[in-house]
Design a protein around this motif. Sequence first.
Motif, PDB file in Angstrom:
ATOM      1  N   VAL A 113      38.919  32.668 106.361  1.00 29.12           N
ATOM      2  CA  VAL A 113      39.791  31.499 106.304  1.00 29.12           C
ATOM      3  C   VAL A 113      41.105  31.810 107.015  1.00 29.12           C
ATOM      4  CG1 VAL A 113      38.786  30.722 104.122  1.00 29.12           C
ATOM      5  CG2 VAL A 113      40.811  32.198 104.090  1.00 29.12           C
ATOM      6  N   THR A 114      41.916  30.785 107.178  1.00 30.60           N
ATOM      7  CA  THR A 114      43.234  30.954 107.771  1.00 30.60           C
ATOM      8  C   THR A 114      44.235  31.379 106.697  1.00 30.60           C
ATOM      9  OG1 THR A 114      43.819  28.641 107.385  1.00 30.60           O
ATOM     10  CG2 THR A 114      42.732  29.169 109.479  1.00 30.60           C
ATOM     11  N   SER A 115      45.416  31.768 107.128  1.00 29.72           N
ATOM     12  CA  SER A 115      46.445  32.215 106.187  1.00 29.72           C
ATOM     13  C   SER A 115      46.873  31.091 105.244  1.00 29.72           C
ATOM     14  CB  SER A 115      47.652  32.753 106.946  1.00 29.72           C
ATOM     15  OG  SER A 115      48.201  31.760 107.794  1.00 29.72           O
ATOM     16  N   ALA A 116      46.833  29.844 105.718  1.00 32.90           N
ATOM     17  CA  ALA A 116      47.232  28.725 104.867  1.00 32.90           C
ATOM     18  C   ALA A 116      46.314  28.607 103.651  1.00 32.90           C
ATOM     19  CB  ALA A 116      47.214  27.424 105.664  1.00 32.90           C
ATOM     20  N   PRO A 144      42.634  31.673 114.645  1.00 27.81           N
ATOM     21  CA  PRO A 144      41.305  31.457 114.074  1.00 27.81           C
ATOM     22  C   PRO A 144      41.197  32.088 112.691  1.00 27.81           C
ATOM     23  CG  PRO A 144      41.225  33.196 115.725  1.00 27.81           C
ATOM     24  CD  PRO A 144      42.607  32.599 115.799  1.00 27.81           C
ATOM     25  N   PRO A 145      40.262  31.619 111.859  1.00 30.45           N
ATOM     26  CA  PRO A 145      40.085  32.206 110.525  1.00 30.45           C
ATOM     27  C   PRO A 145      39.782  33.701 110.626  1.00 30.45           C
ATOM     28  CG  PRO A 145      38.853  30.153 110.722  1.00 30.45           C
ATOM     29  CD  PRO A 145      39.338  30.489 112.101  1.00 30.45           C
ATOM     30  N   SER A 146      40.514  34.517 109.874  1.00 30.87           N
ATOM     31  CA  SER A 146      40.327  35.966 109.957  1.00 30.87           C
ATOM     32  C   SER A 146      40.493  36.670 108.607  1.00 30.87           C
ATOM     33  CB  SER A 146      41.313  36.564 110.959  1.00 30.87           C
ATOM     34  OG  SER A 146      42.654  36.294 110.553  1.00 30.87           O
ATOM     35  N   ILE A 147      40.845  35.906 107.559  1.00 28.12           N
ATOM     36  CA  ILE A 147      41.106  36.504 106.253  1.00 28.12           C
ATOM     37  C   ILE A 147      39.908  36.236 105.339  1.00 28.12           C
ATOM     38  CG2 ILE A 147      42.657  36.577 104.266  1.00 28.12           C
ATOM     39  CD1 ILE A 147      44.840  35.445 106.129  1.00 28.12           C
ATOM     40  N   PRO A 148      39.273  37.285 104.794  1.00 32.62           N
ATOM     41  CA  PRO A 148      38.096  37.067 103.948  1.00 32.62           C
ATOM     42  C   PRO A 148      38.485  36.649 102.532  1.00 32.62           C
ATOM     43  CG  PRO A 148      38.553  39.409 104.126  1.00 32.62           C
ATOM     44  CD  PRO A 148      39.551  38.720 105.018  1.00 32.62           C
ATOM     45  N   PRO A 178      32.861  16.415  89.469  1.00 34.95           N
ATOM     46  CA  PRO A 178      33.875  16.661  88.437  1.00 34.95           C
ATOM     47  C   PRO A 178      35.265  16.442  89.021  1.00 34.95           C
ATOM     48  CG  PRO A 178      33.066  18.732  89.321  1.00 34.95           C
ATOM     49  CD  PRO A 178      32.211  17.653  89.929  1.00 34.95           C
ATOM     50  N   PRO A 179      36.297  16.382  88.196  1.00 37.51           N
ATOM     51  CA  PRO A 179      37.659  16.229  88.733  1.00 37.51           C
ATOM     52  C   PRO A 179      37.972  17.322  89.751  1.00 37.51           C
ATOM     53  CG  PRO A 179      37.655  15.938  86.354  1.00 37.51           C
ATOM     54  CD  PRO A 179      36.281  16.418  86.721  1.00 37.51           C
ATOM     55  N   PHE A 180      38.506  16.919  90.893  1.00 37.59           N
ATOM     56  CA  PHE A 180      38.856  17.898  91.922  1.00 37.59           C
ATOM     57  C   PHE A 180      40.069  17.424  92.697  1.00 37.59           C
ATOM     58  CE2 PHE A 180      36.152  14.905  94.188  1.00 37.59           C
ATOM     59  CZ  PHE A 180      36.701  14.827  95.460  1.00 37.59           C
ATOM     60  N   GLU A 181      40.732  18.371  93.327  1.00 38.82           N
ATOM     61  CA  GLU A 181      41.871  18.078  94.182  1.00 38.82           C
ATOM     62  C   GLU A 181      41.462  18.261  95.633  1.00 38.82           C
ATOM     63  OE1 GLU A 181      44.887  20.788  92.898  1.00 38.82           O
ATOM     64  OE2 GLU A 181      45.487  19.544  91.183  1.00 38.82           O
ATOM     65  N   ALA A 182      41.796  17.293  96.471  1.00 40.25           N
ATOM     66  CA  ALA A 182      41.546  17.411  97.908  1.00 40.25           C
ATOM     67  C   ALA A 182      42.805  17.946  98.570  1.00 40.25           C
ATOM     68  CB  ALA A 182      41.165  16.053  98.499  1.00 40.25           C
ATOM     69  N   ILE A 183      42.645  18.949  99.419  1.00 42.65           N
ATOM     70  CA  ILE A 183      43.786  19.629 100.020  1.00 42.65           C
ATOM     71  C   ILE A 183      44.043  19.105 101.425  1.00 42.65           C
ATOM     72  CG2 ILE A 183      44.793  21.855 100.607  1.00 42.65           C
ATOM     73  CD1 ILE A 183      44.224  21.448  97.624  1.00 42.65           C
ATOM     74  N   SER A 184      45.283  18.737 101.665  1.00 45.79           N
ATOM     75  CA  SER A 184      45.736  18.345 102.993  1.00 45.79           C
ATOM     76  C   SER A 184      46.676  19.439 103.488  1.00 45.79           C
ATOM     77  CB  SER A 184      46.471  16.998 102.927  1.00 45.79           C
ATOM     78  OG  SER A 184      46.967  16.632 104.201  1.00 45.79           O
ATOM     79  N   TYR A 185      46.372  20.021 104.641  1.00 45.59           N
ATOM     80  CA  TYR A 185      47.128  21.188 105.108  1.00 45.59           C
ATOM     81  C   TYR A 185      47.019  21.294 106.623  1.00 45.59           C
ATOM     82  CZ  TYR A 185      42.568  23.378 105.726  1.00 45.59           C
ATOM     83  OH  TYR A 185      41.287  23.660 106.158  1.00 45.59           O
ATOM     84  N   HIS A 186      47.761  22.225 107.175  1.00 45.60           N
ATOM     85  CA  HIS A 186      47.710  22.492 108.617  1.00 45.60           C
ATOM     86  C   HIS A 186      46.861  23.735 108.849  1.00 45.60           C
ATOM     87  CE1 HIS A 186      49.454  24.156 112.457  1.00 45.60           C
ATOM     88  NE2 HIS A 186      49.130  22.934 112.807  1.00 45.60           N
ATOM     89  N   TRP A 187      45.840  23.625 109.668  1.00 44.43           N
ATOM     90  CA  TRP A 187      44.922  24.739 109.909  1.00 44.43           C
ATOM     91  C   TRP A 187      45.640  25.954 110.481  1.00 44.43           C
ATOM     92  CZ3 TRP A 187      39.222  25.029 110.993  1.00 44.43           C
ATOM     93  CH2 TRP A 187      38.511  24.124 110.211  1.00 44.43           C
ATOM     94  N   TRP A 199      49.618  20.961 101.045  1.00 45.62           N
ATOM     95  CA  TRP A 199      50.016  22.370 100.997  1.00 45.62           C
ATOM     96  C   TRP A 199      50.807  22.707 102.251  1.00 45.62           C
ATOM     97  CZ3 TRP A 199      50.743  26.034  97.673  1.00 45.62           C
ATOM     98  CH2 TRP A 199      50.865  27.361  98.100  1.00 45.62           C
ATOM     99  N   LEU A 200      52.098  22.991 102.067  1.00 46.91           N
ATOM    100  CA  LEU A 200      52.974  23.327 103.187  1.00 46.91           C
ATOM    101  C   LEU A 200      53.232  24.824 103.285  1.00 46.91           C
ATOM    102  CD1 LEU A 200      55.605  20.451 102.898  1.00 46.91           C
ATOM    103  CD2 LEU A 200      53.525  20.526 104.272  1.00 46.91           C
ATOM    104  N   GLY A 201      52.540  25.605 102.458  1.00 46.71           N
ATOM    105  CA  GLY A 201      52.699  27.050 102.509  1.00 46.71           C
ATOM    106  C   GLY A 201      53.459  27.575 101.313  1.00 46.71           C
ATOM    107  N   ALA A 202      53.386  28.873 101.119  1.00 51.26           N
ATOM    108  CA  ALA A 202      54.078  29.510 100.004  1.00 51.26           C
ATOM    109  C   ALA A 202      55.580  29.464 100.229  1.00 51.26           C
ATOM    110  CB  ALA A 202      53.616  30.958  99.860  1.00 51.26           C
TER     111      ALA A 202
END
Length: 221
Positions: A97-100, A83-87, A70-79, A152-155
């Motif tokens: 996942v990471t904060s980004a 390390p991933p720590s946010i559920p 289906p239609p979807f957006e692919a996200i390009s971001y900085h990891w 995605w460059l962040g909020a």
Amino acid sequence: MHVCETLLSPFDRLEIAIGKWGGRQLNEYRLYEYSLLEKKGNIRLLVLKKRWFFSRPSCELIEVGLNEAPPFEAISYHWGRKPPSIPINVNGAFILVTSAIDELLWYRRSIFTSHCFWIDAICINQTDPDEKGSQIPMMTQIYGRATRVVVWLGAPESRKDTRITRKMIRALNWPEIITSTTQLLPGLFGNEKDAFVAVGKLFSHPWFERIWIVQEVAAGK
């Protein structure tokens, strides 16, 4: 647009703060368990469900054929360096996942409908080297198949930052910037100092240091 930002930005920040404070705790969820992809050439998509005010983002992982997706957006971001720590809530379980990515899911929700995203850190089982070996070579196809690629460059830190970034991107779409930067940027930002501070702030983001962005942006429609 500025009126909408003035009214909604403080509410968004308040909603996110309350949403993160409330809700179920990490130890009340089980860790999400990936299953093997059923067919070669299939991918996973993250479905970000409709926004319910003052609640955490709720997601679902689905498996689809790349050509039937289906239609979807692919996200390009900085990891990021941590390390991933946010559920996040996925299929009634949690994925770290990471904060980004966490910020992305909070800010990209819609009150009208669900949205599909392809995010490598979630849609590829990072603990399965065989799956990574088969999915990573497909990334050019995935970004090319996406409805659009979202960088995605962040909020935004403030409404001023939002306006400056929007002006900067608008400027980058004007061919005149190549030959008349000195005249164009002060015209957009009011004075030369603000212009070049904005340029420096935008391009100092670590996203621009990633070699993968060449593939991700070039492949996008």
